[in-house]
Write a protein that holds these residues in place. Structure first.
Motif, PDB file in Angstrom:
ATOM      1  N   ARG A   1     -16.765 -21.885  16.869  1.00  0.00           N
ATOM      2  CA  ARG A   1     -15.585 -22.499  17.480  1.00  0.00           C
ATOM      3  C   ARG A   1     -15.339 -23.863  16.866  1.00  0.00           C
ATOM      4  N   PHE A   2     -14.080 -24.137  16.548  1.00  0.00           N
ATOM      5  CA  PHE A   2     -13.682 -25.448  16.038  1.00  0.00           C
ATOM      6  C   PHE A   2     -12.473 -25.918  16.845  1.00  0.00           C
ATOM      7  N   ASP A   3     -12.415 -27.204  17.129  1.00  0.00           N
ATOM      8  CA  ASP A   3     -11.317 -27.752  17.942  1.00  0.00           C
ATOM      9  C   ASP A   3     -10.479 -28.738  17.152  1.00  0.00           C
ATOM     10  N   ILE A   4      -9.188 -28.732  17.414  1.00  0.00           N
ATOM     11  CA  ILE A   4      -8.335 -29.822  16.928  1.00  0.00           C
ATOM     12  C   ILE A   4      -7.515 -30.330  18.116  1.00  0.00           C
ATOM     13  N   GLN A   5      -7.222 -31.601  18.097  1.00  0.00           N
ATOM     14  CA  GLN A   5      -6.478 -32.219  19.195  1.00  0.00           C
ATOM     15  C   GLN A   5      -5.055 -32.509  18.750  1.00  0.00           C
ATOM     16  N   ILE A   6      -4.094 -32.134  19.585  1.00  0.00           N
ATOM     17  CA  ILE A   6      -2.682 -32.431  19.297  1.00  0.00           C
ATOM     18  C   ILE A   6      -2.266 -33.523  20.277  1.00  0.00           C
ATOM     19  N   THR A   7      -2.015 -34.691  19.758  1.00  0.00           N
ATOM     20  CA  THR A   7      -1.772 -35.839  20.630  1.00  0.00           C
ATOM     21  C   THR A   7      -0.328 -36.315  20.631  1.00  0.00           C
ATOM     22  N   ALA A   8       0.476 -35.838  19.691  1.00  0.00           N
ATOM     23  CA  ALA A   8       1.880 -36.285  19.634  1.00  0.00           C
ATOM     24  C   ALA A   8       2.804 -35.082  19.465  1.00  0.00           C
ATOM     25  N   ALA A   9       3.958 -35.158  20.138  1.00  0.00           N
ATOM     26  CA  ALA A   9       4.937 -34.066  20.039  1.00  0.00           C
ATOM     27  C   ALA A   9       5.544 -34.024  18.644  1.00  0.00           C
ATOM     28  N   ASN A  10       5.890 -32.842  18.202  1.00  0.00           N
ATOM     29  CA  ASN A  10       6.529 -32.606  16.898  1.00  0.00           C
ATOM     30  C   ASN A  10       5.720 -33.198  15.741  1.00  0.00           C
ATOM     31  N   SER A  11       4.408 -33.052  15.837  1.00  0.00           N
ATOM     32  CA  SER A  11       3.551 -33.598  14.784  1.00  0.00           C
ATOM     33  C   SER A  11       2.777 -32.460  14.102  1.00  0.00           C
ATOM     34  N   SER A  12       2.171 -32.797  12.967  1.00  0.00           N
ATOM     35  CA  SER A  12       1.336 -31.830  12.253  1.00  0.00           C
ATOM     36  C   SER A  12      -0.079 -32.381  12.126  1.00  0.00           C
ATOM     37  N   VAL A  13      -1.059 -31.515  12.262  1.00  0.00           N
ATOM     38  CA  VAL A  13      -2.460 -31.919  12.118  1.00  0.00           C
ATOM     39  C   VAL A  13      -3.114 -30.994  11.102  1.00  0.00           C
ATOM     40  N   SER A  14      -3.769 -31.581  10.126  1.00  0.00           N
ATOM     41  CA  SER A  14      -4.450 -30.783   9.111  1.00  0.00           C
ATOM     42  C   SER A  14      -5.945 -31.078   9.178  1.00  0.00           C
ATOM     43  N   GLN A  15      -6.757 -30.032   9.189  1.00  0.00           N
ATOM     44  CA  GLN A  15      -8.197 -30.237   9.290  1.00  0.00           C
ATOM     45  C   GLN A  15      -8.944 -29.123   8.556  1.00  0.00           C
ATOM     46  N   SER A  16     -10.064 -29.520   7.943  1.00  0.00           N
ATOM     47  CA  SER A  16     -10.899 -28.526   7.245  1.00  0.00           C
ATOM     48  C   SER A  16     -12.246 -28.431   7.929  1.00  0.00           C
ATOM     49  N   PHE A  17     -12.800 -27.236   7.947  1.00  0.00           N
ATOM     50  CA  PHE A  17     -14.109 -27.027   8.539  1.00  0.00           C
ATOM     51  C   PHE A  17     -15.012 -26.357   7.507  1.00  0.00           C
ATOM     52  N   GLU A  18     -16.265 -26.737   7.553  1.00  0.00           N
ATOM     53  CA  GLU A  18     -17.243 -26.197   6.609  1.00  0.00           C
ATOM     54  C   GLU A  18     -18.134 -25.197   7.341  1.00  0.00           C
ATOM     55  N   MET A  19     -18.294 -24.026   6.779  1.00  0.00           N
ATOM     56  CA  MET A  19     -19.152 -23.016   7.402  1.00  0.00           C
ATOM     57  C   MET A  19     -20.538 -23.055   6.761  1.00  0.00           C
ATOM     58  N   GLU A  20     -21.528 -22.543   7.496  1.00  0.00           N
ATOM     59  CA  GLU A  20     -22.890 -22.499   6.960  1.00  0.00           C
ATOM     60  C   GLU A  20     -22.977 -21.547   5.762  1.00  0.00           C
ATOM     61  N   LYS A  21     -23.934 -21.819   4.912  1.00  0.00           N
ATOM     62  CA  LYS A  21     -24.145 -20.973   3.724  1.00  0.00           C
ATOM     63  C   LYS A  21     -24.618 -19.566   4.108  1.00  0.00           C
ATOM     64  N   SER A  22     -25.210 -19.464   5.308  1.00  0.00           N
ATOM     65  CA  SER A  22     -25.759 -18.169   5.712  1.00  0.00           C
ATOM     66  C   SER A  22     -24.685 -17.194   6.224  1.00  0.00           C
ATOM     67  N   ILE A  23     -23.440 -17.660   6.364  1.00  0.00           N
ATOM     68  CA  ILE A  23     -22.358 -16.760   6.787  1.00  0.00           C
ATOM     69  C   ILE A  23     -22.065 -15.786   5.641  1.00  0.00           C
ATOM     70  N   THR A  24     -22.040 -14.503   5.955  1.00  0.00           N
ATOM     71  CA  THR A  24     -21.821 -13.502   4.889  1.00  0.00           C
ATOM     72  C   THR A  24     -20.429 -12.870   4.940  1.00  0.00           C
ATOM     73  N   ALA A  25     -19.781 -12.880   6.103  1.00  0.00           N
ATOM     74  CA  ALA A  25     -18.443 -12.280   6.197  1.00  0.00           C
ATOM     75  C   ALA A  25     -17.728 -12.781   7.446  1.00  0.00           C
ATOM     76  N   TYR A  26     -16.382 -12.800   7.363  1.00  0.00           N
ATOM     77  CA  TYR A  26     -15.560 -13.114   8.530  1.00  0.00           C
ATOM     78  C   TYR A  26     -14.971 -11.810   9.054  1.00  0.00           C
ATOM     79  N   ARG A  27     -15.198 -11.574  10.334  1.00  0.00           N
ATOM     80  CA  ARG A  27     -14.685 -10.321  10.910  1.00  0.00           C
ATOM     81  C   ARG A  27     -13.361 -10.513  11.646  1.00  0.00           C
ATOM     82  N   GLY A  28     -13.206 -11.665  12.336  1.00  0.00           N
ATOM     83  CA  GLY A  28     -11.991 -11.834  13.124  1.00  0.00           C
ATOM     84  C   GLY A  28     -11.657 -13.288  13.375  1.00  0.00           C
TER      85      GLY A  28
END
Lengths: 178, 127
Positions: free
Chosen positions: B8-35
């Motif tokens: 789970r990753f969270d982003i906060q939207i604090t202003a109306a009509n705004s854009s938020v860009s964020q990157s998340f790093e996954m562990e090396k042990s992850i082998t596949a994304y299912r959903g």
């Protein structure tokens, strides 16, 4: 692997008819699904010169008034008995040049105003909403050959309100190009 | 041994009509994304106002303007069926990037809200 392309139609005038084309990417093997959504309002940049629409927040819309209530029902009828007519906005048709011909013919409504009808779990503190009881927004399953490069479409607006229609097309990407 | 995990990753939207860009790093042990799944602490905000572009390992999975409501699931959906199917996508460089846009459509009055991204992954258990 499935990918999506999005086409937005901006409806800004009463009785507007929009004729459009959607280009399918070259690496598409086949079209696997289509879904249509509706968003109130139109970005200010998409409003043609000379057209007047009301709204706020950089968007133009006329949806601030509550939807009309069925006059044949008492105003106090409980939510699970009462019925509110859904507002019909327009109809969409998508057609391919391939064998499938018409892929989708769909009516667009403002929202499902009767999502809680017949649901007795509704209380003063919790009433069913689109996002609480809605099923997962899965696409309609469609299979169209990948040789089709362009889809043609027509949208007919039926109301004097501005809004945006979103057309989502899922396609299967050629694995060699992933 | 391969086991299923949900990140789970969270982003906060604090202003109306705004854009938020964020990157998340996954562990090396992850082998596949299912959903993939989106939720919020204020569902009406996410449903009526949200749209996003999502990139996994520099590959665009959901293009700009993809409405958030298409990635939400209601209470009556079985927990195992709530995720958008990513078809065991390979993690590549392990980066997940979201560009979230809040857009007023006239049906909600803005209040700050949280957007939560859930990723259903397969992980190599080295323990």
């Amino acid at each position: 692997m499935n990918r999506a392309i999005i086409t937005k139609l901006y409806v800004t005038q009463p009785q507007q008819v929009i004729v459009f084309q959607i280009k399918i990417p070259r690496d598409a093997v086949c079209i696997t699904g289509i879904r249509v959504t509706m968003t109130a309002g139109v970005p200010a940049s998409e409003i043609p010169t000379g057209v007047s629409v009301s709204g706020s927040g950089g968007f133009a819309n006329s949806f601030s008034a509550p939807p009309p209530v069925n006059p044949h029902l008492p105003a106090t009828s409980p939510q699970w008995v009462g019925f509110i007519s859904n507002i019909f906005l327009g109809d969409l048709r998508l057609q391919s040049y391939g064998r499938t011909n018409i892929l989708i013919a769909e009516d667009i409504y403002f929202q499902d105003s009767n999502i809680g009808q017949g649901d007795f779990t509704s209380t003063a503190h919790f009433s069913p909403k689109d996002w609480s009881y809605g099923l997962m927004n899965v696409k309609s399953e469609i299979l169209e050959e990948g040789s089709v490069a362009v889809l043609k479409g027509i949208y007919r607006n039926r109301v004097p309100i501005s809004y945006t229609v979103g057309i989502y097309i899922w396609y299967e990407k050629n694995k060699e190009s992933v | 041994m391969i086991k299923a995990v949900r990140k789970r990753f969270d982003i906060q939207i604090t202003a109306a009509n705004s854009s938020v860009s964020q990157s998340f790093e996954m562990e090396k042990s992850i082998t596949a994304y299912r959903g993939f799944l989106l939720t919020s602490n204020m569902d009406d905000m996410l449903y009526f106002r949200g749209s996003q572009r999502i990139e996994i390992s520099k590959e665009e999975i959901f293009p700009e303007g993809y409405e958030s409501k298409l990635l939400m699931s209601g209470l009556n959906v079985s927990p195992n069926a709530r995720y958008f199917d990513l078809e065991n996508m390979k993690p590549g460089n392990g980066q997940v990037k979201i560009e979230f846009s809040d857009t007023d459509d006239g049906r909600t009055a803005f209040q700050p809200y949280r957007v939560s991204l859930y990723l259903d992954c397969l992980m190599e258990d080295r323990g």
